[in-house]
Design a protein around this motif. Structure first.
Motif, PDB file in Angstrom:
ATOM      1  N   TYR A   1     -17.240   6.488   2.930  1.00  0.00           N
ATOM      2  CA  TYR A   1     -16.392   5.437   2.520  1.00  0.00           C
ATOM      3  C   TYR A   1     -17.453   4.179   2.043  1.00  0.00           C
ATOM      4  O   TYR A   1     -17.700   3.673   2.719  1.00  0.00           O
ATOM      5  CB  TYR A   1     -15.450   5.225   3.671  1.00  0.00           C
TER       6      TYR A   1
ATOM      7  N   TYR B   1     -11.607   9.236   0.705  1.00  0.00           N
ATOM      8  CA  TYR B   1     -10.338   9.276   1.361  1.00  0.00           C
ATOM      9  C   TYR B   1      -9.820  10.521   1.999  1.00  0.00           C
ATOM     10  O   TYR B   1      -8.746  10.563   2.663  1.00  0.00           O
ATOM     11  CB  TYR B   1      -9.350   8.906   0.452  1.00  0.00           C
TER      12      TYR B   1
ATOM     13  N   GLU C   1       0.358   5.780   1.431  1.00  0.00           N
ATOM     14  CA  GLU C   1      -0.533   4.707   1.041  1.00  0.00           C
ATOM     15  C   GLU C   1      -0.920   4.922  -0.689  1.00  0.00           C
ATOM     16  O   GLU C   1      -1.052   6.141  -1.037  1.00  0.00           O
ATOM     17  CB  GLU C   1      -1.880   4.705   1.661  1.00  0.00           C
TER      18      GLU C   1
ATOM     19  N   SER D   1      -3.860   3.175  -3.237  1.00  0.00           N
ATOM     20  CA  SER D   1      -5.069   2.329  -3.201  1.00  0.00           C
ATOM     21  C   SER D   1      -5.496   2.330  -4.772  1.00  0.00           C
ATOM     22  O   SER D   1      -6.301   3.117  -5.056  1.00  0.00           O
ATOM     23  CB  SER D   1      -6.114   3.129  -2.220  1.00  0.00           C
TER      24      SER D   1
HETATM   25  C1  AVJ Z   1      -7.760  -1.557   3.635  1.00  0.00           C
HETATM   26  C2  AVJ Z   1      -6.395  -1.025   1.631  1.00  0.00           C
HETATM   27  C3  AVJ Z   1      -8.697  -1.485   1.464  1.00  0.00           C
HETATM   28  O1  AVJ Z   1      -7.446   1.314   0.388  1.00  0.00           O
HETATM   29  O2  AVJ Z   1      -9.613   1.728   0.828  1.00  0.00           O
HETATM   30  C4  AVJ Z   1      -8.978   3.359   3.755  1.00  0.00           C
HETATM   31  C5  AVJ Z   1      -7.241   1.419   3.362  1.00  0.00           C
HETATM   32  N1  AVJ Z   1      -7.001   3.839   3.495  1.00  0.00           N
HETATM   33  N2  AVJ Z   1      -8.789   4.753   3.943  1.00  0.00           N
HETATM   34  C6  AVJ Z   1      -8.221   1.235   1.146  1.00  0.00           C
HETATM   35  C7  AVJ Z   1      -7.744   3.028   3.551  1.00  0.00           C
HETATM   36  C8  AVJ Z   1      -7.451   4.986   3.851  1.00  0.00           C
HETATM   37  C9  AVJ Z   1      -8.232   0.654   2.393  1.00  0.00           C
HETATM   38  N3  AVJ Z   1      -7.758  -0.940   2.352  1.00  0.00           N
END
Ligand code: AVJ
Length: 323
Positions: free
Chosen positions: A58, A208, A282, A284
């Motif tokens: 990440y 992710y 989600e 992103s």
């Molecule tokens: C907090 C929205 C910036 O989108 O990278 C991280 C959330 N989801 N891993 C992203 C998230 C899965 C993160 N944010």
């Protein structure tokens, strides 16, 4: 459930619970099924997100911190004397502190967040560490209008929106947010914003869907939260984490896929899942400099500077708003 029992049950829930229940029922009734990523962040979810930010795969948090570290002095040069910094959805103040240390021109700090506990705790610690700084926390949903404290009225304004949180917004909502920020901050203001950049799908997919399975736990925790808070019957073993980069739409999508045909009860209702059916949890969004610049220009802002990490994975941009 009878109307009566349902009403009695409703009364037992507080306002936030009722909104959560409403959103979850609406989201699971949709086709396709979906849930809002804003509900990831209960106590466990916030801890899991903190762990995500430290995963080797990440990159966003590490990249943004390195950009702020390397370019804090450049950013500071854009900040007028006696400025107020308004942070949208602050959470931890780690990134704000980097700007505050580099830019003594900032004399007031206004963190805006819905979770008051963290907000007040962080505000106390900041007052201790920056005794000359006026710290004026505002408890509000930063995507809507909120009242700015008096300390801000006479000062030039600097907005701060790090973390690529804007990536969670649909493009239309992201543009609407930028217009909202422009109207909240007013003419002559500057916005410092973190955005995640389009890059190799392999890098994105790994970020992710990490090898240690932390993001999977983060995603599945949403179902655990619904079980706990909304009296639901999700079997966490029979849902699996999915994350992939959608190249056409330039976004990571996260889903929870049902491993079999099943029925789940939530807040007194039943929801049927086909084998393989997913809940979309989600998006992103990823931007290029050009795509973000175009959106900013269409929303009342002019890009004035952009900084990137050495790999070009993440970008911190400075936008200016004229009257
Ligand atoms: C907090 C929205 C910036 O989108 O990278 C991280 C959330 N989801 N891993 C992203 C998230 C899965 C993160 N944010």
């Amino acid at each position: 459930m009878t109307m009566h029992a349902q009403t009695a049950h409703r009364h037992a829930l507080d306002f936030a619970d009722a909104a959560f229940a409403h959103d979850v029922v609406a989201g699971l009734s949709g086709k396709p099924k979906r849930l809002s990523p804003k509900y990831f962040y209960d106590e466990t979810g916030s801890q899991l997100f903190e762990q995500i930010t430290q995963l080797p795969e990440y990159y966003p948090t590490r990249c943004e911190l390195s950009i702020l570290q390397r370019h804090a002095a450049d950013i500071a040069r854009l900040i007028p004397a006696d400025a107020a910094m308004i942070e949208f959805g602050s959470g931890s103040t780690r990134k704000a502190r980097m700007l505050l240390e580099a830019a003594p021109a900032i004399t007031a700090y206004v963190p805006v967040d819905i979770s008051s506990e963290m907000l007040m705790q962080e505000a106390r610690e900041l007052k201790r560490d920056f005794p000359r700084l006026a710290v004026c926390p505002v408890e509000a949903d930063f995507t809507g209008p909120f009242r700015l404290p008096r300390a801000v009225a006479s000062r030039p304004r600097l907005g701060f929106f790090p973390g690529s949180t804007i990536g969670n917004f649909e493009p239309h909502d992201a543009a609407a947010f930028l217009r909202h920020a422009a109207s909240m901050l007013g003419g002559g203001s500057t916005l410092i914003i973190g955005i995640d950049l389009v890059k190799d799908a392999k890098v994105l997919n790994a970020a992710y869907d990490d090898a240690a399975g932390v993001t999977a736990r983060f995603n599945l925790n949403l179902l655990a939260r619904i079980n706990r808070e909304l009296n639901a019957s999700f079997d966490l073993e029979s849902f699996s984490h999915q994350a992939f980069y959608n190249t056409e739409r330039r976004r990571i999508e996260m889903h929870l896929a049902s491993c079999k045909r099943q029925r789940v009860r939530v807040a007194g209702r039943s929801f049927d899942f086909r084998a393989g059916e997913t809940i979309h949890t989600e998006n992103s969004y990823k931007y290029t400099r050009e795509s973000f610049g175009a959106m900013a220009r269409g929303s009342g802002w002019t890009p004035v500077a952009a900084w990137s990490d050495l790999q070009g994975y993440f970008s911190v941009q400075a936008l200016a708003h004229q009257d």
